[in-house]
Design a protein around this motif. Structure first.
Motif, short mmCIF file in Angstrom:
data_model
loop_
_atom_site.label_atom_id
_atom_site.label_comp_id
_atom_site.label_asym_id
_atom_site.label_seq_id
_atom_site.Cartn_x
_atom_site.Cartn_y
_atom_site.Cartn_z
N GLY A 1 0.85 -1.18 0.00
CA GLY A 1 0.00 0.00 0.00
C GLY A 1 0.89 1.23 0.00
O GLY A 1 1.79 1.35 0.83
N SER B 1 6.21 4.98 2.28
CA SER B 1 5.99 4.12 1.12
C SER B 1 7.31 3.76 0.45
O SER B 1 7.52 2.61 0.04
CB SER B 1 5.07 4.80 0.11
OG SER B 1 3.80 5.02 0.67
N LEU C 1 3.23 -2.48 4.57
CA LEU C 1 2.82 -1.08 4.69
C LEU C 1 3.90 -0.29 5.41
O LEU C 1 4.55 -0.82 6.32
CB LEU C 1 1.51 -0.96 5.48
CG LEU C 1 0.29 -1.66 4.91
CD1 LEU C 1 -0.82 -1.69 5.93
CD2 LEU C 1 -0.16 -0.97 3.64
N SER D 1 -1.83 1.43 8.91
CA SER D 1 -1.01 0.24 9.17
C SER D 1 -1.48 -0.49 10.43
O SER D 1 -1.56 -1.72 10.45
CB SER D 1 0.47 0.61 9.28
OG SER D 1 0.68 1.58 10.27
#
Length: 183
Positions: A19, A34, A138, A155
Motif C-alpha cells: 500500500g 511508502s 505497509l 497500518s
C-alpha cells in the motif's frame, strides 16, 4: 505438453501487496513511509537470486475530498468540473504509481499497480481479501496515539483486520520529520 504441470503451476510466485501513499508535498512525490516499504521489499525480502519468484501488487488508495473539489467551491461547480477534477486526481494517482512501478522494473521484479478510492485502511483490507496476497507490506508514519485516534493509522488497522500476514516498516529515525504528518 498434455498432462504435464507447468513450472508456474507447481511453483507460483509469492505475491506481496504494497500500500503506497503520496507525501505531504503532493503528487507525484511518494511518502517516506511508502519508499521505505518498497525498499525493504526489494532489499530484504526479494533476493537477487530469486526475484523472478515474486510479484509485487502496488495499491494506491485515493481519499476523495469531502465535496469532491480540491480547488473550487462545489456550490458553483458544473458537471464538467466534476469530471475534470476526477481526471486530474486519477492522473496524479497514476503518476505516483509510476514511481513504484519504475523501481520494480529497475529491480527486475514483476509488479502490478492499480488505483482505488475510499478510506485507505478499509480499501487495503478489502483489496487484500480479494487479491489473496501472501504478505501485505505497509509503511508506518509513526503517528502517536492521539494522532491515530483522529487521523486513523492505516497500518495499525490493517495489521488487525487484513486477511493475510502484515509487515509494517517503520521509518528510519533520521528520516522522521518533526511532525509525522509531514511524511
Amino acid at each position: 505438453m498434455g498432462d504435464q504441470e507447468t513450472p508456474a503451476a507447481t511453483n507460483p510466485k509469492m505475491q506481496v501487496m504494497l500500500g503506497v501513499s503520496h507525501s505531504i508535498q503532493g503528487y507525484p512525490k511518494p511518502s517516506i513511509s511508502s519508499r521505505n516499504a518498497l525498499n525493504w521489499i526489494l532489499t530484504k525480502l526479494v533476493r537477487q537470486s530469486c526475484k523472478k519468484e515474486y510479484k509485487i501488487l502496488i495499491l494506491h488508495v485515493q481519499v476523495p475530498d469531502q465535496d469532491g473539489f480540491e480547488d473550487m467551491d462545489s456550490v458553483y461547480a458544473a458537471g464538467s468540473d466534476v469530471k475534470t477534477q476526477q481526471r486530474k486526481e486519477e492522473k496524479q494517482g497514476l503518476a505516483l504509481l509510476e514511481y513504484f512501478v519504475k523501481q520494480c522494473n529497475e529491480a527486475e521484479v514483476d509488479c502490478e499497480a492499480w488505483l482505488s478510492e475510499g478510506d485507505p485502511k478499509l480499501v487495503i483490507c478489502k483489496e487484500a481479501k480479494e487479491k489473496h496476497p501472501d504478505l501485505l507490506v505497509l509503511g508506518s508514519r509513526g503517528l502517536g496515539t492521539i494522532q491515530r485516534i483522529f487521523i486513523g493509522g492505516s497500518s495499525s488497522y490493517c495489521s488487525e483486520h487484513a486477511a493475510c500476514p502484515v509487515v509494517i516498516i517503520r521509518r528510519d529515525p533520521d528520516e522522521t520529520p518533526y511532525d509525522p504528518m509531514d511524511d
